[in-house]
Design an enzyme around this catalytic site. Structure first.
Site, PDB file in Angstrom:
ATOM      1  N   VAL A  93       0.856  -1.172   0.000  1.00 55.99           N
ATOM      2  CA  VAL A  93       0.000   0.000   0.000  1.00 55.99           C
ATOM      3  C   VAL A  93       0.899   1.232   0.000  1.00 55.99           C
ATOM      4  O   VAL A  93       1.848   1.322   0.774  1.00 55.99           O
ATOM      5  CB  VAL A  93      -0.926   0.011   1.229  1.00 55.99           C
ATOM      6  N   ASP A 130     -13.758 -10.979   6.833  1.00 58.21           N
ATOM      7  CA  ASP A 130     -12.431 -10.838   7.425  1.00 58.21           C
ATOM      8  C   ASP A 130     -12.411  -9.620   8.349  1.00 58.21           C
ATOM      9  O   ASP A 130     -11.517  -8.785   8.293  1.00 58.21           O
ATOM     10  CB  ASP A 130     -11.370 -10.734   6.329  1.00 58.21           C
TER      11      ASP A 130
END
Ligand code: NAG
Ligand code: NAG
Ligand code: NAG
Length: 978
Positions: A682, A807
Site C-alpha cells: 500500500v 475478514d
C-alpha cells in the site's frame, strides 16, 4: 340459626335475596364476558385455535381454558402451551375478583407486566414461565396468597422485587431461573418461605454465599441454584434438607468439600455440583443408594470411587470427568438400572473397563478417555446397539477389539487412539450406518483397511496415524462424500493413491505421509473444492506433479521425499510452499533457489538472478537489504518500475475525484510504501492538488513472507485476482461514512491498483497492539466501536444484497484523522445473491483468532460469522489484548478467556485495559458483555448488527440522541448501486 322471630323487613330481604343475587350475578357475567373478550382480542395475533369457543353465544364458564367457581365467577385461566402471542391486559384480567389461577406458561407473550397485577389479590397460582416478556417485574406485595410462582425463562430483567414478596409465606413453589436479572446477593427473603418444596433459581445472577439457614426450608424436595456466581462452601445447613430428591449447584465457584452430613439426604436421586472448585473425596455419598444421576465433573475431587456405587440400583448417569480420582471403577457400576452414560475422562483411574454398563441395552455413551485403564474392550459392548459414542483414547488398553464394535448401527464415534490395541478392522465396519469419526491413531492395528469401509457413507474423519496398516487404500473410497479428514500417516500402506479420492468432495485434509505409496499423484486431487492441506511426503510417488494442483487453495502442500520428476507447476512456486518439494531429485523449476533449473539458463536472466539473490540476502541481513533497496531504486531509474511497464490501463472511477493515473503510477515508489498487507503493498500518494490517497497494488502472485499483523488462514502468496474482483465488486457500490471509500480501480494485464481515501491514523490493530499505539481514552474507543458497528450494519442491512465481509478484524478497521473508523479490505467479501440461500463457500477464509467456531464444521457463511469477529474486535478494544495471547492458555483465545473470566471473576472490571480511566470502566464492562453476546457459540444466539448498534448506542458515554438520529438518517440515504 337465630331463635329470634323474623321481622317483616328481614322477611322481604330474604325473599328478595335470590333475585338480587341473580342481578349481581348476571351483571358480572356480562362484565366478565367483556374482560375475556378483551383478553382474546389483545392476543389475536395468536395462531391458537383455543379461542374458537370464546364468543358471546357460549357461557364464559364453557370457554376453553376457563374454570369458574360455584358462583360462575372466573377462578382459573389455564392457557399454557397454546401458541398465544401478544401482551397481557392485566388491568382487565385483575378485575376478575375471584381469579385464583393464571397459567399462561410456554406461550409467546411479550411486553411488560403492568403494576395492575397488584389487583389480582386472590391469586394463588401464577405461571408466566417460558415467554418473551421484558422489563422489570412490578411490586408483588399484594399477591399475598401466592402459593405457586413460576417465571422461569420469561425474559424479565432488572432486579427482582424480593422485598415485595417477603411475607409470601404460603409459597410452595418458586421458580425464577433463566432470566437476565441484575446481580444480587442470595435473597434472604427466601428463608421465610417455610412451605417451599421446590426452589429453582438457576441462572439468575445470584452471587455470594448460600446462607446456612437454607437448612430451615426443610420441606424442600428440589433445590436448584446452578449457573450463578456463588462462592464459598456448600453450607452444612443443606444436610438438614432430608426430603431433597434433587440438589443442583453446578457452574458456580463453590469450594471446599461436600459437607459432612450429606449422607443424611437419603432421598437424593439427582446430585449435580459439576463445574465448581470442590475437593475432597466422595465418601459422604457412599450410602445414597437412591442416586440416579451423579454429576461431579470439572472439580478437584480426589480419592477413589466408593465400591458402594457399584450397588446403586437406580444409577443411570455418572459423570465425573476432569477431576483427580484414582483407583479402579466398581466392577458392577451401571449394571442395574437403564444405565445411560458414563464419563470418567481426564482422571487417574486404573484397572479394567466395567463390563456390564450396557446390560439393559440403553447405554449411549462410554467415555473414559485420558486415564490409565488397562485390559481389553469387553466383548459385552459389541452388542450394545444403543451406543452413540465410544471413546477410550489415551489409556493403556490392549488386545483385539471385538468385531461387533465396528458395526454398531448407532455409533457415531469410535475413538480408540493412543492405546495398545491390535488386530484388524473387521469388514463388518461396512454396516456401521452412523459412524462419522474413526480415530485409531497410535495403536498396533495391522492388516488392510477393509474395502467395506467405502460403504460407510457417514464417515467424516478417518485417523489411522501410526499403526501398522498395510495394503492399498480401498478404491471405493470415492463413495465417502462427507469425508473431510483422511489421516493415514506413518503406516505401511502401499500401492497407488486411488483416482477416486478425487471424488471425496468434502476432503479438507489429506495426510498420507510416511507410507510406501507409489505411482503418480492422481490429477483428480486438483478438483477437490475444499482441500486445504495435502501431505504426501515420505512415500515412493513418481511421475509429474499434476498441474491441476495449482488450482487448489492449499495452506499446506508437502510432496517432499518422493521420486517425483519434471517441472513443478508454476502455480505452486510460491514462498509459502518453500521446502514442499525437497528430496525429489527429479523435480525442477526455473528461477527457484531450492530446485534445479529445468532449462539451460539464458544469459539475459543474470540480472534477475542478482535480484533474486539480493532479495534472499536482504531478508537475512538488514544491512544487505538496505543496499538492495538502493540497488532496486537505481534499477527503477533505468527500466522504470515493473508496474509501469504495462501498456494499457483500464480505469474505473467510482467517486468524483480528479485523478490522473499517470500521477498515481509515478508515485508508486519504495519510499511511499506505508503498509504491506495481505494482498499487496500500500502506497501513500499525494496529488498535485494536495489530496492524499492510499493506493493498493496487487500483483498476480505475491512473493510475500507474512502478513503484517496476523496469520491469515488463506494461504499467503495465492493469486490475488479473485480478491481484487471481490473487493471492487463489493466496494464500488458502497457508500457509508464508516466504510472506506474506493475512488477508482486501475487495472492492467498483470497488475491492479485500488485507489482509496488515505487514512492518516492507520489501523486499529496498530493503535492497540504495536509500538505505534497512542493512548486512546474511553470515548475514542467507544466511538471506534460504534462507528465500525455502523459500517458493518450498513454492509449487512442497507443494501438489497447483504455484503458479508468475512475478514472483520482490528487491522481492517482504519482510522481517519479524527480517529473515525472505516471498514476496509473487502478482499474476501461475499455479496449474498438474492433469492439463493446463503451460499456455502469452499475456502475457510478469515484470520486466526477472529474466525467463528461454526467455520470448523460448516462452510456456511452468514452475517453471524462477521458478528462473531466483530465481538472479538470489541474485546480487543476493551481489554487491550490481542485475539490470541499466551496468557489465555494453549489453544485458547480471547473469546474463551473473556467468557471464562466473566463467568468466574467477581470483579469483571479487572478485564478492562488498565489505561482506561476508572470512571469509564463500568461502560467498558457493558461493552464487554455486548462482545460476549456477539461471540456466542451458536450463531442464532448472536444479535444482528442492527441490534449490536442499538446496544452500543445504549451505553453511549455522553448520550446525544440527535446525533444518533442524524447518523441513522445517513444510513438510509446512502445509496447502493446494483
Ligand atoms: C356448556 O358445556 C356443556 C358441556 O360441554 C354443554 O352441555 C352445554 O350445552 C354448554 N353450554 C353452552 C351454553 O354452550
Ligand atoms: C385496582 O382496582 C380498583 C377498582 O377495582 C381501581 O380503582 C384501581 O385503579 C386498580 N388498581 C390498579 C393498580 O390497577
Ligand atoms: C411484611 O410484614 C411486616 C410485618 O407485618 C411489615 O412490616 C412489612 O411491611 C410487610 N412487607 C410487605 C412488603 O408488605
Amino acid at each position: 340459626m337465630s331463635s329470634e322471630p323474623i321481622s317483616g323487613n328481614h322477611r322481604i330481604i330474604l325473599f328478595l335475596l335470590p333475585f338480587l343475587c341473580l342481578i349481581v350475578h348476571s351483571y358480572s357475567q356480562s362484565d366478565q364476558l367483556q374482560i375475556l373478550l378483551k383478553f382474546k382480542s389483545t392476543l389475536q395475533n395468536s395462531k391458537s385455535e383455543v379461542f374458537n369457543t370464546w364468543h358471546g353465544e357460549n357461557l364464559i364458564c364453557n370457554f376453553t381454558g376457563i374454570v369458574c367457581n360455584s358462583d360462575n365467577l372466573v377462578k382459573e385461566i389455564n392457557l399454557s402451551e397454546q401458541q398465544l402471542a401478544g401482551t397481557l391486559p392485566f388491568d382487565s384480567i385483575c378485575s376478575l375478583k375471584s381469579l385464583e389461577k393464571i397459567s399462561l406458561g410456554s406461550n409467546n407473550l411479550y411486553g411488560t407486566v403492568s403494576s395492575h397485577i397488584s389487583n389480582c389479590t386472590n391469586l394463588q397460582y401464577l405461571d408466566l414461565g417460558i415467554n418473551s416478556f421484558s422489563g422489570e417485574l412490578p411490586d408483588l406485595s399484594s399477591l399475598i396468597q401466592l402459593k405457586f410462582l413460576n417465571l422461569n425463562l420469561s425474559g424479565f430483567s432488572g432486579s427482582f422485587p424480593w422485598k415485595s414478596i417477603e411475607n409470601h409465606t404460603n409459597l410452595t413453589f418458586l421458580s425464577l431461573g433463566d432470566n437476565p436479572f441484575d446481580r444480587t446477593p442470595f435473597p434472604l427473603e427466601i428463608l421465610n418461605f417455610r412451605q417451599l418444596y421446590s426452589l429453582y433459581l438457576t441462572n439468575c445472577s445470584i452471587e455470594g454465599r448460600i446462607p446456612e439457614e437454607i437448612g430451615n426450608l426443610n420441606l424442600l424436595e428440589s433445590l436448584e441454584i446452578s449457573d450463578n456466581y456463588l462462592v464459598g462452601e456448600i453450607p452444612v445447613g443443606i444436610t438438614k434438607l432430608t426430603k431433597l430428591r434433587m440438589l443442583e449447584l453446578y457452574n458456580n465457584q463453590l469450594s471446599g468439600i461436600i459437607p459432612v452430613g450429606i449422607r443424611n439426604l437419603v432421598n437424593l436421586a439427582e446430585f449435580d455440583v459439576s463445574t465448581n472448585n470442590l475437593e475432597g473425596d466422595l465418601s459422604e455419598l457412599r450410602n445414597l443408594t437412591r442416586m440416579e444421576s451423579l454429576q461431579l465433573f470439572e472439580n478437584n475431587f480426589s480419592g477413589t470411587i466408593p465400591e458402594e456405587f457399584g450397588e446403586f440400583k437406580f444409577l443411570t448417569q455418572f459423570s465425573i470427568y476432569d477431576n483427580k480420582f484414582t483407583g479402579e471403577l466398581p466392577a458392577k457400576i451401571g449394571s442395574w438400572a437403564d444405565f445411560e452414560y458414563i464419563d470418567v475422562s481426564q482422571n487417574f483411574l486404573t484397572g479394567p473397563i466395567p463390563p456390564d454398563m450396557c446390560k439393559m441395552g440403553k447405554m449411549q455413551k462410554l467415555l473414559m478417555l485420558e486415564n490409565n485403564f488397562t485390559g481389553g474392550l469387553p466383548e459385552t459392548y459389541a452388542s450394545c446397539l444403543s451406543l452413540l459414542r465410544l471413546r477410550v483414547s489415551n489409556n493403556s488398553l490392549s488386545g483385539r477389539v471385538p468385531d461387533g464394535i465396528w458395526s454398531l448401527p448407532n455409533l457415531g464415534m469410535i475413538d480408540l487412539a493412543i492405546n495398545q490395541f491390535e488386530g484388524q478392522v473387521a469388514p463388518t465396519i461396512g454396516q456401521a450406518k452412523s459412524l462419522s469419526q474413526l480415530f485409531l491413531a497410535n495403536n498396533r492395528f495391522s492388516g488392510e483397511v477393509p474395502a467395506e469401509i467405502s460403504n460407510v457413507s457417514s464417515l467424516v474423519e478417518i485417523e489411522l496415524i501410526s499403526n501398522q496398516f498395510s495394503g492399498e487404500i480401498p478404491s471405493g473410497i470415492g463413495n465417502l462424500k462427507k469425508l473431510s479428514k483422511l489421516h493415514l500417516q506413518d503406516n505401511i500402506f502401499s500401492g497407488a493413491i486411488p483416482e477416486s479420492l478425487g471424488s471425496c468432495v468434502s476432503l479438507n485434509e489429506i495426510i498420507l505421509a510416511g507410507n510406501s505409496f507409489s505411482g503418480q499423484i492422481p490429477a483428480t486431487l486438483g478438483s477437490l473444492p475444499t482441500l486445504n492441506s495435502l501431505n504426501l511426503s515420505g512415500n515412493k510417488l513418481s511421475g509429474l506433479i499434476p498441474a491441476s494442483l495449482s488450482k487448489l487453495k492449499l495452506s499446506l502442500i508437502d510432496v517432499s521425499n518422493n521420486m517425483l520428476m519434471g517441472p513443478v507447476p508454476q502455480g505452486l512456486l510460491i514462498v509459502a510452499y518453500n521446502g514442499s518439494f525437497a528430496g525429489n531429485p527429479g523435480l525442477c523449476a526455473d528461477g527457484n533457489k531450492d530446485l534445479r533449473q529445468c532449462s539451460p539458463v539464458p544469459k539475459k536472466s543474470d540480472q534477475l538472478k542478482v535480484a533474486v539473490y539480493c532479495f534472499i540476502a536482504g531478508a537475512l541481513l538488514l544491512v544487505l537489504s538496505l543496499s538492495c533497496f538502493v540497488f532496486l531504486k537505481f534499477r527503477q531509474h533505468d527500466h522504470k518500475d515493473p508496474i509501469y511497464r504495462s501498456h494499457s490501463w483500464d480505469v474505473k472511477k467510482f467517486h468524483v475525484l480528479n485523478i490522473s493515473e499517470d500521477e498515481i503510477l509515478k508515485s508508486l515508489k519504495q519510499e511511499n510504501i506505508i503498509g504491506k498487507g495481505g494482498s499487496g503493498n500500500v502506497y501513500k500518494v499525494v496529488l498535485g492538488g494536495g489530496e492524499q490517497l492510499a493506493v493498493k497494488h496487487m500483483w498476480k502472485f505475491v512473493p510475500e513472507s507474512g502478513g503484517r499483523s496476523s496469520a491469515a488462514i488463506l494461504p499467503k502468496g495465492k493469486s490475488r485476482w479473485p480478491e481484487y474482483e471481490a473487493e471492487v465488486a463489493a466496494l464500488s457500490s458502497l457508500r457509508h461514512m464508516n466504510v472506506v471509500k474506493l475512488y477508482c480501480s486501475i487495472s492492467s494485464e498483470d497488475s491492479n491498483l485500488l485507489v482509496y481515501e488515505y487514512m492518516p491514523n492507520g489501523n486499529l490493530w496498530d493503535q492497540l497492539h504495536t509500538y505505534q499505539k497512542i493512548e486512546m481514552d474511553w470515548n475514542v474507543r467507544y466511538e471506534i466501536a460504534l462507528g465500525a458497528a455502523r459500517g458493518l450494519e450498513y454492509l449487512h442491512h442497507a443494501c438489497d444484497r447483504p455484503v458479508i465481509h468475512r475478514d472483520v478484524k482490528s487491522s481492517n478497521i482504519l482510522l481517519d484523522e479524527e480517529m473515525k473508523p472505516k471498514i476496509a479490505d473487502f478482499g474476501l467479501a461475499k455479496i449474498v445473491q438474492t433469492g439463493k440461500a446463503m451460499n456455502s463457500t469452499h475456502v475457510i477464509a478469515g484470520t486466526h483468532g477472529y474466525i467463528a467456531p461454526e467455520y470448523g464444521y460448516t462452510y456456511n457463511v452468514t452475517e453471524k460469522s462477521d458478528i462473531y469477529s466483530f465481538g472479538v474486535v470489541l474485546m480487543e478494544l476493551v481489554t487491550g489484548k490481542k485475539p490470541v495471547e499466551p496468557e489465555f492458555g494453549e489453544n485458547r483465545d480471547i473469546v474463551y478467556w473473556v467468557h471464562n473470566e466473566m463467568r468466574t471473576k467477581d470483579d469483571v472490571t479487572a478485564l478492562v485495559d488498565p489505561s482506561i480511566t476508572k470512571d469509564a470502566k463500568e461502560e467498558a464492562v457493558k461493552m464487554l458483555s455486548i462482545a460476549g453476546h456477539c461471540t456466542m457459540k451458536i450463531p442464532a444466539l448472536r444479535p444482528s448488527m442492527r441490534m449490536v448498534v442499538k446496544m452500543l448506542e445504549e451505553i453511549e458515554p455522553n448520550s446525544l440522541t440527535d446525533i444518533v438520529i442524524d447518523k441513522m438518517g445517513e444510513n438510509v440515504i446512502s445509496q447502493c448501486k446494483s
